[in-house]
Design a protein around this motif. Sequence first.
Motif, short mmCIF file in Angstrom:
data_model
loop_
_atom_site.label_atom_id
_atom_site.label_comp_id
_atom_site.label_asym_id
_atom_site.label_seq_id
_atom_site.Cartn_x
_atom_site.Cartn_y
_atom_site.Cartn_z
N MET A 1 0.94 -1.12 0.06
CA MET A 1 -0.05 0.08 -0.05
C MET A 1 0.88 1.32 0.00
O MET A 1 0.60 2.05 -0.90
N LEU A 2 1.94 1.25 0.81
CA LEU A 2 2.87 2.35 0.84
C LEU A 2 3.45 2.71 -0.44
O LEU A 2 3.68 3.71 -1.06
N SER A 3 3.84 1.61 -1.15
CA SER A 3 4.41 1.66 -2.40
C SER A 3 3.50 2.42 -3.35
O SER A 3 3.95 3.14 -4.37
N LEU A 4 2.29 1.95 -3.35
CA LEU A 4 1.20 2.46 -4.47
C LEU A 4 0.89 3.93 -3.83
O LEU A 4 0.91 4.80 -4.86
N LEU A 5 0.90 4.33 -2.59
CA LEU A 5 0.88 5.70 -2.48
C LEU A 5 1.94 6.58 -2.85
O LEU A 5 1.73 7.70 -3.48
N LYS A 6 3.19 6.15 -2.68
CA LYS A 6 4.38 6.89 -3.21
C LYS A 6 4.27 6.98 -4.92
O LYS A 6 4.74 7.96 -5.21
N LEU A 7 3.56 6.01 -5.36
CA LEU A 7 3.76 5.76 -6.97
C LEU A 7 2.69 6.88 -7.34
O LEU A 7 3.05 7.52 -8.26
N TYR A 8 1.67 7.06 -6.62
CA TYR A 8 0.52 8.24 -7.01
C TYR A 8 1.37 9.64 -6.66
O TYR A 8 1.10 10.52 -7.54
N LEU A 9 1.94 9.69 -5.64
CA LEU A 9 2.64 11.15 -5.12
C LEU A 9 3.67 11.54 -6.18
O LEU A 9 3.49 12.43 -6.37
N ALA A 10 4.34 10.58 -6.50
CA ALA A 10 5.45 10.61 -7.43
C ALA A 10 4.97 11.31 -8.87
O ALA A 10 5.89 12.05 -9.74
N GLN A 11 3.79 11.04 -9.14
CA GLN A 11 3.28 11.57 -10.54
C GLN A 11 2.22 12.98 -10.15
O GLN A 11 1.86 13.51 -10.97
N GLY A 12 2.56 13.44 -9.01
CA GLY A 12 2.14 14.75 -8.78
C GLY A 12 0.72 14.88 -8.35
O GLY A 12 -0.08 15.74 -8.32
N TRP A 13 0.12 13.46 -8.00
CA TRP A 13 -1.39 13.44 -7.41
C TRP A 13 -1.49 13.86 -6.06
O TRP A 13 -0.67 13.85 -5.13
N GLN A 14 -2.72 14.49 -5.78
CA GLN A 14 -3.01 14.56 -4.11
C GLN A 14 -3.55 13.42 -3.86
O GLN A 14 -4.55 12.99 -4.43
N VAL A 15 -3.12 12.83 -2.65
CA VAL A 15 -3.80 11.50 -2.16
C VAL A 15 -4.30 11.63 -0.91
O VAL A 15 -3.88 12.21 0.22
N ILE A 16 -5.48 11.12 -0.52
CA ILE A 16 -6.20 10.93 0.46
C ILE A 16 -6.66 9.75 0.92
O ILE A 16 -7.09 8.90 0.20
N PHE A 17 -6.00 9.37 2.23
CA PHE A 17 -6.28 7.96 2.56
C PHE A 17 -7.36 7.93 3.60
O PHE A 17 -7.24 8.34 4.76
N ALA A 18 -8.54 7.22 3.18
CA ALA A 18 -9.66 7.19 3.96
C ALA A 18 -9.99 5.73 4.34
O ALA A 18 -10.07 4.81 3.80
N SER A 19 -10.39 5.55 5.70
CA SER A 19 -10.45 4.40 6.21
C SER A 19 -11.39 4.39 7.39
O SER A 19 -11.96 5.24 8.24
#
Length: 395
Positions: A1-19
Amino acid sequence: MLSLLKLYLAQGWQVIFASVAEPGPHRYPLAELGVNEQQLKLNDSSFDAWLAELAPQAVMFDRFMLEEQFGWRVEQACPQAMRILDMEDCHALRQAREHCFKAAVPVNAGALNSELAQREMAAIYRCDITLVISEYEMQLLQQHYQIPSALLCYCPFLLDQPVTSGTAEFAARQHFIAIGNFRHAPNWHAVLWLKQQIWPLIRAQLPAAELHIYGAYPPPKATALHNAREGFLVKGWAENASTVLQQARVCLAPLAFGAGLKGKLLDAMRCGTPSVTTDVGAEGMQATGGWAGAIANDAQTLADAAVRLYQHQDLWQQAQQQGFRTLQLNFDLALHQPRIWQQLEQLRSNLHSHRQQNFTGLMLRHHAYRSTKFMGQWIEVKTRLAELSSQTDAD
Protein backbone atom coordinates in the motif's frame (compact mmCIF):
# COMPACT_ATOMS: atom_id res chain seq x y z
CA MET A 1 0.00 0.00 0.00
CA LEU A 2 2.81 2.41 0.85
CA SER A 3 4.51 1.79 -2.49
CA LEU A 4 1.24 2.51 -4.30
CA LEU A 5 0.73 5.74 -2.37
CA LYS A 6 4.27 6.79 -3.25
CA LEU A 7 3.63 5.88 -6.88
CA TYR A 8 0.68 8.28 -7.07
CA LEU A 9 2.53 11.01 -5.17
CA ALA A 10 5.49 10.74 -7.55
CA GLN A 11 3.13 11.57 -10.43
CA GLY A 12 1.98 14.74 -8.71
CA TRP A 13 -1.35 13.37 -7.46
CA GLN A 14 -2.95 14.56 -4.26
CA VAL A 15 -3.69 11.49 -2.14
CA ILE A 16 -6.32 11.12 0.59
CA PHE A 17 -6.27 7.92 2.66
CA ALA A 18 -9.77 7.17 3.95
CA SER A 19 -10.46 4.32 6.36
CA VAL A 20 -13.17 2.98 8.65
CA ALA A 21 -10.57 1.47 10.97
CA GLU A 22 -9.68 3.16 14.21
CA PRO A 23 -6.11 4.55 14.17
CA GLY A 24 -3.81 1.90 15.63
CA PRO A 25 -0.62 2.40 17.68
CA HIS A 26 1.62 1.00 14.93
CA ARG A 27 0.14 2.79 11.92
CA TYR A 28 2.44 4.47 9.42
CA PRO A 29 2.75 8.28 9.75
CA LEU A 30 1.15 9.07 6.38
CA ALA A 31 1.29 12.81 7.04
CA GLU A 32 5.07 12.62 6.62
CA LEU A 33 4.46 11.62 2.99
CA GLY A 34 2.01 14.47 2.46
CA VAL A 35 -0.99 12.15 2.53
CA ASN A 36 -4.15 13.45 4.20
CA GLU A 37 -6.30 11.07 6.22
CA GLN A 38 -10.08 10.82 6.56
CA GLN A 39 -11.98 8.77 9.13
CA LEU A 40 -15.04 7.08 7.60
CA LYS A 41 -18.21 5.51 8.98
CA LEU A 42 -19.62 2.30 7.59
CA ASN A 43 -23.11 2.43 6.09
CA ASP A 44 -23.36 6.19 6.52
CA SER A 45 -24.36 8.74 3.90
CA SER A 46 -21.85 11.25 5.27
CA PHE A 47 -19.35 9.47 3.01
CA ASP A 48 -21.45 10.31 -0.06
CA ALA A 49 -21.51 14.04 0.68
CA TRP A 50 -17.80 14.11 1.51
CA LEU A 51 -16.82 12.27 -1.66
CA ALA A 52 -19.08 14.35 -3.91
CA GLU A 53 -17.47 17.52 -2.59
CA LEU A 54 -13.99 16.06 -2.94
CA ALA A 55 -14.73 14.96 -6.55
CA PRO A 56 -11.68 12.70 -6.99
CA GLN A 57 -10.46 11.62 -10.43
CA ALA A 58 -9.67 8.13 -9.13
CA VAL A 59 -10.74 5.98 -6.19
CA MET A 60 -8.82 2.89 -5.10
CA PHE A 61 -10.41 0.15 -2.98
CA ASP A 62 -8.16 -1.84 -0.67
CA ARG A 63 -9.41 -5.40 -1.32
CA PHE A 64 -12.74 -6.46 -2.78
CA MET A 65 -14.66 -6.20 0.51
CA LEU A 66 -14.20 -2.43 0.48
CA GLU A 67 -15.48 -2.28 -3.09
CA GLU A 68 -18.58 -4.13 -1.95
CA GLN A 69 -19.10 -1.62 0.86
CA PHE A 70 -18.33 1.59 -1.00
CA GLY A 71 -18.46 0.84 -4.73
CA TRP A 72 -22.09 1.89 -5.22
CA ARG A 73 -21.52 5.03 -3.19
CA VAL A 74 -18.51 5.97 -5.32
CA GLU A 75 -20.46 5.41 -8.53
CA GLN A 76 -23.30 7.53 -7.21
CA ALA A 77 -21.17 10.40 -5.82
CA CYS A 78 -18.51 10.63 -8.55
CA PRO A 79 -19.44 8.44 -11.55
CA GLN A 80 -16.55 9.72 -13.69
CA ALA A 81 -13.85 8.71 -11.21
CA MET A 82 -11.66 5.83 -12.30
CA ARG A 83 -12.28 2.89 -9.95
CA ILE A 84 -9.17 0.89 -9.05
CA LEU A 85 -9.21 -2.34 -7.06
CA ASP A 86 -6.03 -3.19 -5.15
CA MET A 87 -6.47 -6.94 -4.89
CA GLU A 88 -3.54 -7.42 -2.45
CA ASP A 89 -3.66 -11.16 -3.06
CA CYS A 90 -6.27 -13.47 -4.56
CA HIS A 91 -8.52 -14.23 -1.59
CA ALA A 92 -10.32 -16.93 -3.57
CA LEU A 93 -7.06 -18.78 -4.18
CA ARG A 94 -5.95 -18.49 -0.56
CA GLN A 95 -9.30 -19.79 0.69
CA ALA A 96 -9.31 -22.66 -1.82
CA ARG A 97 -5.79 -23.71 -0.84
CA GLU A 98 -6.59 -23.62 2.87
CA HIS A 99 -9.80 -25.61 2.37
CA CYS A 100 -8.10 -28.25 0.22
CA PHE A 101 -5.08 -28.44 2.53
CA LYS A 102 -7.30 -29.19 5.52
CA ALA A 103 -9.24 -31.75 3.48
CA ALA A 104 -5.98 -33.29 2.21
CA VAL A 105 -7.06 -33.02 -1.43
CA PRO A 106 -5.55 -31.16 -4.40
CA VAL A 107 -6.87 -27.68 -5.21
CA ASN A 108 -9.82 -28.17 -7.55
CA ALA A 109 -12.33 -26.18 -9.57
CA GLY A 110 -15.01 -26.61 -6.94
CA ALA A 111 -12.86 -24.98 -4.29
CA LEU A 112 -11.75 -22.21 -6.65
CA ASN A 113 -15.36 -21.43 -7.59
CA SER A 114 -16.53 -20.72 -4.05
CA GLU A 115 -19.00 -18.03 -3.02
CA LEU A 116 -16.07 -15.86 -1.96
CA ALA A 117 -14.52 -16.31 -5.43
CA GLN A 118 -17.77 -15.20 -7.04
CA ARG A 119 -17.80 -12.07 -4.89
CA GLU A 120 -14.16 -11.30 -5.63
CA MET A 121 -14.45 -11.79 -9.39
CA ALA A 122 -17.61 -9.66 -9.45
CA ALA A 123 -15.71 -6.83 -7.75
CA ILE A 124 -12.99 -7.10 -10.40
CA TYR A 125 -15.58 -6.76 -13.16
CA ARG A 126 -17.25 -3.80 -11.45
CA CYS A 127 -13.96 -1.90 -11.24
CA ASP A 128 -12.16 -0.31 -14.16
CA ILE A 129 -8.80 -1.88 -13.36
CA THR A 130 -7.48 -4.33 -10.76
CA LEU A 131 -3.90 -4.31 -9.49
CA VAL A 132 -2.64 -7.90 -9.27
CA ILE A 133 0.46 -8.57 -7.21
CA SER A 134 1.53 -11.95 -8.61
CA GLU A 135 2.18 -13.19 -12.14
CA TYR A 136 0.80 -16.57 -11.08
CA GLU A 137 -2.46 -14.92 -10.08
CA MET A 138 -2.54 -12.93 -13.32
CA GLN A 139 -2.58 -16.28 -15.14
CA LEU A 140 -5.16 -17.76 -12.78
CA LEU A 141 -7.54 -14.82 -13.22
CA GLN A 142 -7.32 -14.95 -17.01
CA GLN A 143 -7.24 -18.70 -17.54
CA HIS A 144 -9.51 -20.08 -14.82
CA TYR A 145 -11.85 -17.16 -14.15
CA GLN A 146 -11.72 -15.80 -17.72
CA ILE A 147 -11.15 -12.19 -16.60
CA PRO A 148 -10.25 -10.00 -19.65
CA SER A 149 -6.63 -8.81 -19.59
CA ALA A 150 -7.83 -5.22 -20.12
CA LEU A 151 -9.23 -5.28 -16.57
CA LEU A 152 -5.93 -6.36 -14.97
CA CYS A 153 -2.62 -4.65 -14.26
CA TYR A 154 0.40 -6.57 -12.96
CA CYS A 155 1.68 -4.59 -9.99
CA PRO A 156 4.13 -6.46 -7.72
CA PHE A 157 6.02 -5.02 -4.77
CA LEU A 158 7.62 -1.75 -5.92
CA LEU A 159 10.94 -0.96 -4.25
CA ASP A 160 12.66 2.38 -4.75
CA GLN A 161 15.66 0.97 -2.87
CA PRO A 162 15.66 -2.78 -3.62
CA VAL A 163 18.60 -3.67 -1.35
CA THR A 164 19.19 -2.62 2.24
CA SER A 165 22.75 -1.31 2.46
CA GLY A 166 25.16 -2.45 5.11
CA THR A 167 23.57 -5.83 5.86
CA ALA A 168 25.31 -7.89 8.54
CA GLU A 169 27.59 -10.67 7.34
CA PHE A 170 27.39 -14.39 8.08
CA ALA A 171 29.64 -14.42 11.16
CA ALA A 172 27.82 -11.47 12.77
CA ARG A 173 24.47 -13.26 12.69
CA GLN A 174 23.02 -16.05 14.78
CA HIS A 175 19.81 -18.03 15.24
CA PHE A 176 16.70 -18.42 13.09
CA ILE A 177 13.73 -16.11 12.65
CA ALA A 178 10.08 -16.51 11.66
CA ILE A 179 7.94 -13.42 11.25
CA GLY A 180 4.30 -12.74 10.35
CA ASN A 181 0.95 -11.51 11.64
CA PHE A 182 -0.52 -14.15 13.96
CA ARG A 183 -4.06 -13.36 12.79
CA HIS A 184 -3.20 -14.58 9.28
CA ALA A 185 -4.11 -18.28 9.04
CA PRO A 186 -1.10 -19.34 6.88
CA ASN A 187 1.29 -17.73 9.38
CA TRP A 188 -0.35 -19.39 12.37
CA HIS A 189 -0.21 -22.79 10.70
CA ALA A 190 3.48 -22.20 9.90
CA VAL A 191 4.18 -21.51 13.60
CA LEU A 192 2.43 -24.74 14.59
CA TRP A 193 4.30 -26.71 11.92
CA LEU A 194 7.58 -25.29 13.18
CA LYS A 195 6.74 -26.10 16.80
CA GLN A 196 5.46 -29.62 16.23
CA GLN A 197 7.73 -30.96 13.47
CA ILE A 198 10.31 -28.72 11.83
CA TRP A 199 12.03 -27.04 14.77
CA PRO A 200 12.65 -30.28 16.74
CA LEU A 201 14.45 -31.65 13.64
CA ILE A 202 16.61 -28.50 13.38
CA ARG A 203 17.29 -28.39 17.09
CA ALA A 204 18.46 -32.00 17.06
CA GLN A 205 21.25 -30.99 14.66
CA LEU A 206 21.89 -27.52 16.15
CA PRO A 207 21.25 -27.86 19.92
CA ALA A 208 22.43 -24.30 20.70
CA ALA A 209 20.30 -22.61 18.04
CA GLU A 210 17.22 -20.54 18.79
CA LEU A 211 14.12 -19.69 16.77
CA HIS A 212 12.85 -16.15 17.35
CA ILE A 213 9.20 -15.76 16.31
CA TYR A 214 7.88 -12.25 15.71
CA GLY A 215 4.45 -11.04 14.65
CA ALA A 216 1.61 -8.70 15.51
CA TYR A 217 -1.37 -9.75 17.64
CA PRO A 218 0.03 -12.92 19.26
CA PRO A 219 -2.90 -14.70 20.98
CA PRO A 220 -2.51 -16.63 24.25
CA LYS A 221 -2.36 -19.91 22.30
CA ALA A 222 0.75 -18.55 20.52
CA THR A 223 2.56 -17.20 23.57
CA ALA A 224 1.84 -20.52 25.29
CA LEU A 225 4.17 -22.17 22.75
CA HIS A 226 7.15 -20.19 24.09
CA ASN A 227 9.77 -22.56 25.52
CA ALA A 228 13.24 -21.23 26.29
CA ARG A 229 14.59 -24.71 27.03
CA GLU A 230 13.70 -25.76 23.47
CA GLY A 231 14.99 -22.51 21.99
CA PHE A 232 11.48 -21.75 20.70
CA LEU A 233 11.00 -18.08 21.59
CA VAL A 234 7.70 -16.31 20.81
CA LYS A 235 8.53 -12.61 20.95
CA GLY A 236 5.45 -10.97 19.42
CA TRP A 237 5.55 -7.49 17.89
CA ALA A 238 8.91 -6.34 16.47
CA GLU A 239 9.57 -2.63 16.71
CA ASN A 240 11.70 -2.83 13.57
CA ALA A 241 11.38 -5.85 11.30
CA SER A 242 14.56 -5.03 9.39
CA THR A 243 16.62 -4.98 12.58
CA VAL A 244 15.55 -8.42 13.76
CA LEU A 245 15.85 -9.88 10.25
CA GLN A 246 19.42 -8.61 9.90
CA GLN A 247 20.36 -10.14 13.24
CA ALA A 248 19.17 -13.60 12.16
CA ARG A 249 21.16 -15.96 9.96
CA VAL A 250 18.20 -17.80 8.34
CA CYS A 251 14.52 -16.93 7.93
CA LEU A 252 12.01 -19.80 8.17
CA ALA A 253 8.67 -19.47 6.33
CA PRO A 254 7.06 -22.93 5.97
CA LEU A 255 3.79 -21.80 4.39
CA ALA A 256 1.53 -24.73 3.51
CA PHE A 257 -1.13 -22.53 1.90
CA GLY A 258 -1.68 -18.89 1.00
CA ALA A 259 -1.61 -16.56 -1.99
CA GLY A 260 -0.01 -13.39 -3.30
CA LEU A 261 3.58 -12.37 -2.64
CA LYS A 262 5.07 -12.80 0.82
CA GLY A 263 6.27 -9.55 2.35
CA LYS A 264 8.30 -11.38 4.97
CA LEU A 265 10.37 -13.07 2.25
CA LEU A 266 10.84 -9.81 0.37
CA ASP A 267 12.03 -8.17 3.61
CA ALA A 268 14.39 -11.06 4.23
CA MET A 269 15.98 -10.57 0.79
CA ARG A 270 16.34 -6.84 1.40
CA CYS A 271 18.08 -7.57 4.70
CA GLY A 272 20.39 -10.13 3.10
CA THR A 273 18.86 -12.98 5.10
CA PRO A 274 18.50 -16.28 3.18
CA SER A 275 15.18 -18.03 3.67
CA VAL A 276 13.75 -21.53 3.67
CA THR A 277 10.19 -21.75 2.42
CA THR A 278 7.73 -23.81 0.39
CA ASP A 279 6.52 -23.65 -3.21
CA VAL A 280 3.57 -21.57 -2.01
CA GLY A 281 5.89 -19.21 -0.15
CA ALA A 282 8.17 -18.65 -3.14
CA GLU A 283 5.35 -18.40 -5.69
CA GLY A 284 5.66 -15.37 -7.96
CA MET A 285 8.94 -14.27 -6.36
CA GLN A 286 11.61 -16.37 -8.02
CA ALA A 287 14.09 -15.06 -10.57
CA THR A 288 16.56 -16.74 -12.91
CA GLY A 289 19.16 -18.51 -10.82
CA GLY A 290 16.88 -20.05 -8.22
CA TRP A 291 15.65 -19.11 -4.78
CA ALA A 292 17.41 -16.98 -2.16
CA GLY A 293 17.87 -19.98 0.09
CA ALA A 294 15.94 -23.22 -0.29
CA ILE A 295 12.46 -24.48 -1.20
CA ALA A 296 10.96 -27.68 0.23
CA ASN A 297 7.54 -28.99 1.13
CA ASP A 298 8.02 -31.53 3.92
CA ALA A 299 9.34 -31.11 7.43
CA GLN A 300 12.53 -33.16 7.11
CA THR A 301 13.66 -31.51 3.86
CA LEU A 302 12.86 -28.05 5.20
CA ALA A 303 14.84 -28.74 8.38
CA ASP A 304 17.85 -30.19 6.53
CA ALA A 305 17.94 -27.23 4.12
CA ALA A 306 17.79 -24.78 7.03
CA VAL A 307 20.68 -26.49 8.81
CA ARG A 308 22.84 -26.49 5.66
CA LEU A 309 22.28 -22.77 5.14
CA TYR A 310 23.01 -22.09 8.78
CA GLN A 311 26.28 -24.01 8.81
CA HIS A 312 27.85 -23.34 5.40
CA GLN A 313 29.00 -19.78 4.77
CA ASP A 314 29.58 -20.24 1.02
CA LEU A 315 26.06 -21.58 0.48
CA TRP A 316 24.65 -18.80 2.66
CA GLN A 317 26.47 -16.07 0.71
CA GLN A 318 25.28 -17.50 -2.62
CA ALA A 319 21.70 -17.41 -1.36
CA GLN A 320 22.11 -13.85 -0.15
CA GLN A 321 23.39 -12.67 -3.54
CA GLN A 322 20.55 -14.49 -5.29
CA GLY A 323 18.13 -12.55 -3.09
CA PHE A 324 19.70 -9.26 -4.14
CA ARG A 325 19.43 -10.28 -7.82
CA THR A 326 15.78 -11.25 -7.37
CA LEU A 327 14.96 -7.83 -5.94
CA GLN A 328 16.66 -6.05 -8.84
CA LEU A 329 15.07 -8.24 -11.52
CA ASN A 330 11.54 -8.55 -10.11
CA PHE A 331 10.71 -5.65 -7.83
CA ASP A 332 12.68 -2.57 -8.83
CA LEU A 333 10.32 0.42 -9.00
CA ALA A 334 12.11 1.79 -12.08
CA LEU A 335 11.31 -1.45 -13.92
CA HIS A 336 7.54 -1.37 -13.37
CA GLN A 337 6.54 2.24 -12.78
CA PRO A 338 6.46 3.41 -16.45
CA ARG A 339 4.36 0.42 -17.55
CA ILE A 340 1.88 0.69 -14.67
CA TRP A 341 1.46 4.42 -15.03
CA GLN A 342 1.03 4.21 -18.79
CA GLN A 343 -1.78 1.68 -18.35
CA LEU A 344 -3.53 3.80 -15.72
CA GLU A 345 -3.26 7.01 -17.75
CA GLN A 346 -4.43 5.33 -20.94
CA LEU A 347 -7.42 3.94 -19.07
CA ARG A 348 -8.24 7.31 -17.53
CA SER A 349 -8.22 9.01 -20.94
CA ASN A 350 -10.48 6.33 -22.47
CA LEU A 351 -12.67 5.55 -19.48
CA HIS A 352 -16.06 5.70 -21.21
CA SER A 353 -15.14 3.36 -24.07
CA HIS A 354 -13.34 1.04 -21.64
CA ARG A 355 -16.51 0.70 -19.57
CA GLN A 356 -18.71 0.16 -22.59
CA GLN A 357 -16.52 -2.78 -23.64
CA ASN A 358 -16.92 -4.32 -20.17
CA PHE A 359 -20.59 -5.33 -20.46
CA THR A 360 -20.29 -7.88 -17.67
CA GLY A 361 -19.16 -5.09 -15.37
CA LEU A 362 -22.06 -2.88 -16.43
CA MET A 363 -24.49 -5.69 -15.74
CA LEU A 364 -23.00 -6.55 -12.35
CA ARG A 365 -23.00 -2.93 -11.24
CA HIS A 366 -26.65 -2.60 -12.24
CA HIS A 367 -27.74 -5.59 -10.18
CA ALA A 368 -25.22 -5.87 -7.36
CA TYR A 369 -25.12 -2.19 -6.54
CA ARG A 370 -28.89 -2.17 -6.16
CA SER A 371 -28.73 -4.88 -3.51
CA THR A 372 -25.72 -3.50 -1.61
CA LYS A 373 -27.13 0.01 -1.84
CA PHE A 374 -30.44 -0.93 -0.26
CA MET A 375 -28.73 -3.09 2.35
CA GLY A 376 -26.39 -0.23 3.28
CA GLN A 377 -29.28 2.24 3.47
CA TRP A 378 -31.32 -0.20 5.57
CA ILE A 379 -28.43 -0.62 8.03
CA GLU A 380 -28.00 3.17 8.23
CA VAL A 381 -31.70 3.70 9.01
CA LYS A 382 -31.68 0.86 11.54
CA THR A 383 -28.62 2.34 13.26
CA ARG A 384 -30.20 5.79 13.49
CA LEU A 385 -33.44 4.37 14.87
CA ALA A 386 -31.46 2.50 17.52
CA GLU A 387 -29.62 5.72 18.45
CA LEU A 388 -32.91 7.62 18.71
CA SER A 389 -34.40 4.87 20.84
CA SER A 390 -31.44 4.92 23.25
CA GLN A 391 -31.68 8.72 23.52
CA THR A 392 -35.41 8.47 24.27
CA ASP A 393 -34.76 5.87 26.97
CA ALA A 394 -32.07 8.11 28.49
CA ASP A 395 -34.45 11.07 28.56
